[in-house]
Design a protein around this motif. Structure first.
Motif, mmCIF file in Angstrom:
data_model
loop_
_atom_site.group_PDB
_atom_site.id
_atom_site.type_symbol
_atom_site.label_atom_id
_atom_site.label_comp_id
_atom_site.label_asym_id
_atom_site.label_seq_id
_atom_site.Cartn_x
_atom_site.Cartn_y
_atom_site.Cartn_z
ATOM 1 N N CYS A 67 62.235 57.079 132.173
ATOM 2 C CA CYS A 67 62.119 56.642 130.779
ATOM 3 C C CYS A 67 61.730 55.169 130.689
ATOM 4 O O CYS A 67 60.899 54.781 129.867
ATOM 5 N N VAL A 68 62.328 54.348 131.560
ATOM 6 C CA VAL A 68 61.969 52.915 131.593
ATOM 7 C C VAL A 68 60.505 52.752 131.990
ATOM 8 O O VAL A 68 59.766 51.943 131.400
ATOM 9 N N ILE A 69 60.062 53.511 132.989
ATOM 10 C CA ILE A 69 58.658 53.445 133.419
ATOM 11 C C ILE A 69 57.734 53.852 132.280
ATOM 12 O O ILE A 69 56.687 53.229 132.053
ATOM 13 N N ALA A 70 58.124 54.894 131.536
ATOM 14 C CA ALA A 70 57.305 55.349 130.405
ATOM 15 C C ALA A 70 57.177 54.257 129.343
ATOM 16 O O ALA A 70 56.093 54.038 128.790
ATOM 17 N N LEU A 71 58.276 53.559 129.070
ATOM 18 C CA LEU A 71 58.227 52.481 128.074
ATOM 19 C C LEU A 71 57.350 51.324 128.562
ATOM 20 O O LEU A 71 56.615 50.720 127.769
ATOM 21 N N LEU A 72 57.424 51.018 129.847
ATOM 22 C CA LEU A 72 56.579 49.949 130.380
ATOM 23 C C LEU A 72 55.102 50.337 130.338
ATOM 24 O O LEU A 72 54.247 49.520 129.983
ATOM 25 N N LEU A 73 54.791 51.575 130.680
ATOM 26 C CA LEU A 73 53.405 52.034 130.636
ATOM 27 C C LEU A 73 52.868 52.051 129.206
ATOM 28 O O LEU A 73 51.682 51.803 128.983
ATOM 29 N N ALA A 74 53.743 52.333 128.255
ATOM 30 C CA ALA A 74 53.310 52.367 126.851
ATOM 31 C C ALA A 74 52.860 50.991 126.376
ATOM 32 O O ALA A 74 52.063 50.886 125.431
ATOM 33 N N ARG A 75 53.348 49.929 126.996
ATOM 34 C CA ARG A 75 52.950 48.569 126.622
ATOM 35 C C ARG A 75 51.601 48.170 127.207
ATOM 36 O O ARG A 75 50.978 47.236 126.724
ATOM 37 N N LEU A 76 51.193 48.865 128.272
ATOM 38 C CA LEU A 76 49.932 48.520 128.933
ATOM 39 C C LEU A 76 48.789 49.322 128.331
ATOM 40 O O LEU A 76 48.954 50.488 127.973
ATOM 41 N N ARG A 77 47.638 48.715 128.221
ATOM 42 C CA ARG A 77 46.480 49.390 127.638
ATOM 43 C C ARG A 77 45.970 50.458 128.608
ATOM 44 O O ARG A 77 45.640 50.154 129.760
ATOM 45 N N TYR A 78 45.907 51.683 128.103
ATOM 46 C CA TYR A 78 45.474 52.795 128.948
ATOM 47 C C TYR A 78 44.016 52.662 129.371
ATOM 48 O O TYR A 78 43.595 53.232 130.382
ATOM 49 N N GLU A 79 43.215 51.890 128.608
ATOM 50 C CA GLU A 79 41.796 51.710 128.959
ATOM 51 C C GLU A 79 41.619 51.082 130.337
ATOM 52 O O GLU A 79 40.577 51.258 130.988
ATOM 53 N N ASN A 80 42.649 50.345 130.809
ATOM 54 C CA ASN A 80 42.551 49.729 132.131
ATOM 55 C C ASN A 80 42.441 50.766 133.249
ATOM 56 O O ASN A 80 41.946 50.462 134.335
ATOM 57 N N LEU A 81 42.895 51.988 132.978
ATOM 58 C CA LEU A 81 42.805 53.045 133.978
ATOM 59 C C LEU A 81 41.354 53.395 134.298
ATOM 60 O O LEU A 81 41.069 53.913 135.387
ATOM 61 N N LEU A 82 40.449 53.114 133.360
ATOM 62 C CA LEU A 82 39.030 53.388 133.602
ATOM 63 C C LEU A 82 38.499 52.579 134.780
ATOM 64 O O LEU A 82 37.684 53.072 135.567
ATOM 65 N N GLN A 83 38.945 51.325 134.880
ATOM 66 C CA GLN A 83 38.466 50.471 135.964
ATOM 67 C C GLN A 83 38.988 50.916 137.328
ATOM 68 O O GLN A 83 38.371 50.632 138.358
#
Length: 437
Positions: A67-83
């Protein structure tokens, strides 16, 4: 009075400051899996009440970390996964290859790697790697073109093959569900998707002898149902494949299914392990081996049926408390729900899963770009398939496949993978276009 108002305003400012990074999050989508995790821990505790085990505690601990990991990932822009999608894809394949080199076996399969004393199952995290890679491939080049479909299939084939040879047939099927769901969302022709899964159906139908089978050898047989299916798929190919000469489409689709049927017979005789064959045959005729391969499924059905409408009550189910259902804390946790909370409890659990799926679909529909939408659909496809297969095998509608029920079955790698996937979807929701009021 003014001092109290200033303090109240200051608290409101601080509250908004700390929670601003999660302003657009779908809190219902997060709270429902958390609720399932808590309830799952309670049910695991019930299955282990007389054994002195602490898997329920680990279930909650890993769920809290997830759950903590999910909250941290929610703060990061998912568009960065494209790179990073090619790096993600490479790491996925390396981890799956490492299983074959340094992994250890259990129950006839080599799936786990020991990291700092913990058994990690890379195939679980490979599902997320496949979702990210496919979303990156399809967000600009949609599946409306056959070339792009073949490209997506070719990319998926490597991790799928590495998982299949572990052997982990169940996870390889999850990969297939993810690919189908994402291709459909990327505008693939439904007829193409039918043709993609048709060889699997042909492999099953070719092995059915009713009403007759033409046998040339042990590995070369033609069942009537398989022949009829192959002709039907030839018609689907003729109507949907974009080749100018229609007979090429029809013959190609027909030949694909004929080949798939024969390949299925070869796999049955020379590839599948004995325990995998037992699972399939026991599903078709569980009474043939009630104390062997079909034992898990029969006991699960008895436990669910014993719960009737309202169940025996928490920690009171006789089948659960006397450990009559093997692997109940993992693959068959739903049977404990059915026995102790009855038909009504099962309906509530199903309703929660349906609501989670609806929220995932809503995020996919409201995402600001195709990449985010495809990420949400990939996670949705994964959750839906695992839920249907797990509950299906608990009630006798699907063969025992070793697929856990998301957020409820005990499994540390599966739990972390589910929350990581949830965190990525929450990032898609969190970085949608800001609503105007």
């Amino acid at each position: 009075m003014l001092l109290k108002r200033s303090r109240s305003s200051l608290l409101q400012i601080r509250w908004k400051y700390w929670f601003k990074p999660w302003q657009q999050m779908d809190w219902l989508l997060l709270s429902l899996p958390v609720g399932l995790t808590i309830f799952g821990g309670i049910m695991i505790r019930s299955t282990e009440l007389n054994q002195g085990l602490t898997d329920w505690w680990w279930h909650w601990l890993i769920g809290g970390i997830g759950c903590v990991i999910a909250l941290l990932l929610a703060r990061l822009r998912y568009e960065n996964l494209l790179q990073w999608h090619w790096i993600t894809y490479t790491l996925t394949n390396i981890s799956l290859t490492a299983v074959m080199i340094v992994g250890h076996s259990a129950k006839g399969a080599q799936r786990w790697v020991n990291i700092f004393g913990f058994n990690v199952q890379p195939s679980e995290f490979a599902k997320i790697g496949v979702i990210i890679t496919l979303a990156a491939l399809l967000h600009k080049r949609t599946a409306a073109n056959l070339d792009n479909v073949f490209r997506a299939l070719a990319i998926t084939a490597i991790p799928w093959g590495l998982v299949f040879i572990q052997p982990d047939l169940a996870t390889s099927l999850v990969f297939g569900a993810i690919v189908l769901g994402m291709l459909y969302w990327a505008n693939a022709n439904p007829g193409w998707l039918i043709l993609m899964i048709s060889p699997i159906i042909a492999a099953i139908l070719f092995s059915i002898s009713w009403p007759f089978t033409i046998a040339f050898s042990e590995d070369l047989k033609f069942g009537l149902l398989g022949l009829i299916w192959s002709v039907a798929m030839g018609i689907v190919g003729w109507r949907t494949l974009p080749w100018r000469r229609f007979y090429l489409s029809a013959i190609g689709a027909w030949g694909l299914n004929m080949f798939g049927g024969e390949l299925g017979l070869f796999a049955w005789n020379h590839v599948l392990k004995d325990y995998q064959k037992d699972r399939l045959t026991s599903f078709i005729n569980p009474n043939a081996d009630p104390l062997g391969a079909a034992y898990h499924q029969i006991q699960s059905r008895i436990a669910i049926g014993a719960g009737e409408w309202w169940g025996w009550g928490l920690f009171k189910g006789p089948m659960t408390q006397l450990n009559f259902v093997p692997e109940q804390h993992t693959d068959f946790i739903f049977s404990a729900v059915g026995e102790e909370f009855g038909f009504i409890g099962c309906l509530v659990v199903l309703a929660v899963f349906c609501l989670i799926c609806l929220r995932l679909l809503h995020v996919a529909q409201t995402a600001k770009d195709n990449f985010g939408s495809l990420l949400a659909i990939g996670v949705l496809s994964m959750i839906v398939f695992q839920m249907i297969v797990n509950i299906g095998m608990n009630v006798g509608l699907a063969p025992v496949a070793g697929i856990p029920l998301p957020w409820m079955s005990y499994g540390r790698s599966a739990m972390l993978k589910n929350f990581i996937a949830l965190g990525i979807v929450e990032s898609v929701a969190n970085f949608r276009q800001r609503q105007k009021y």
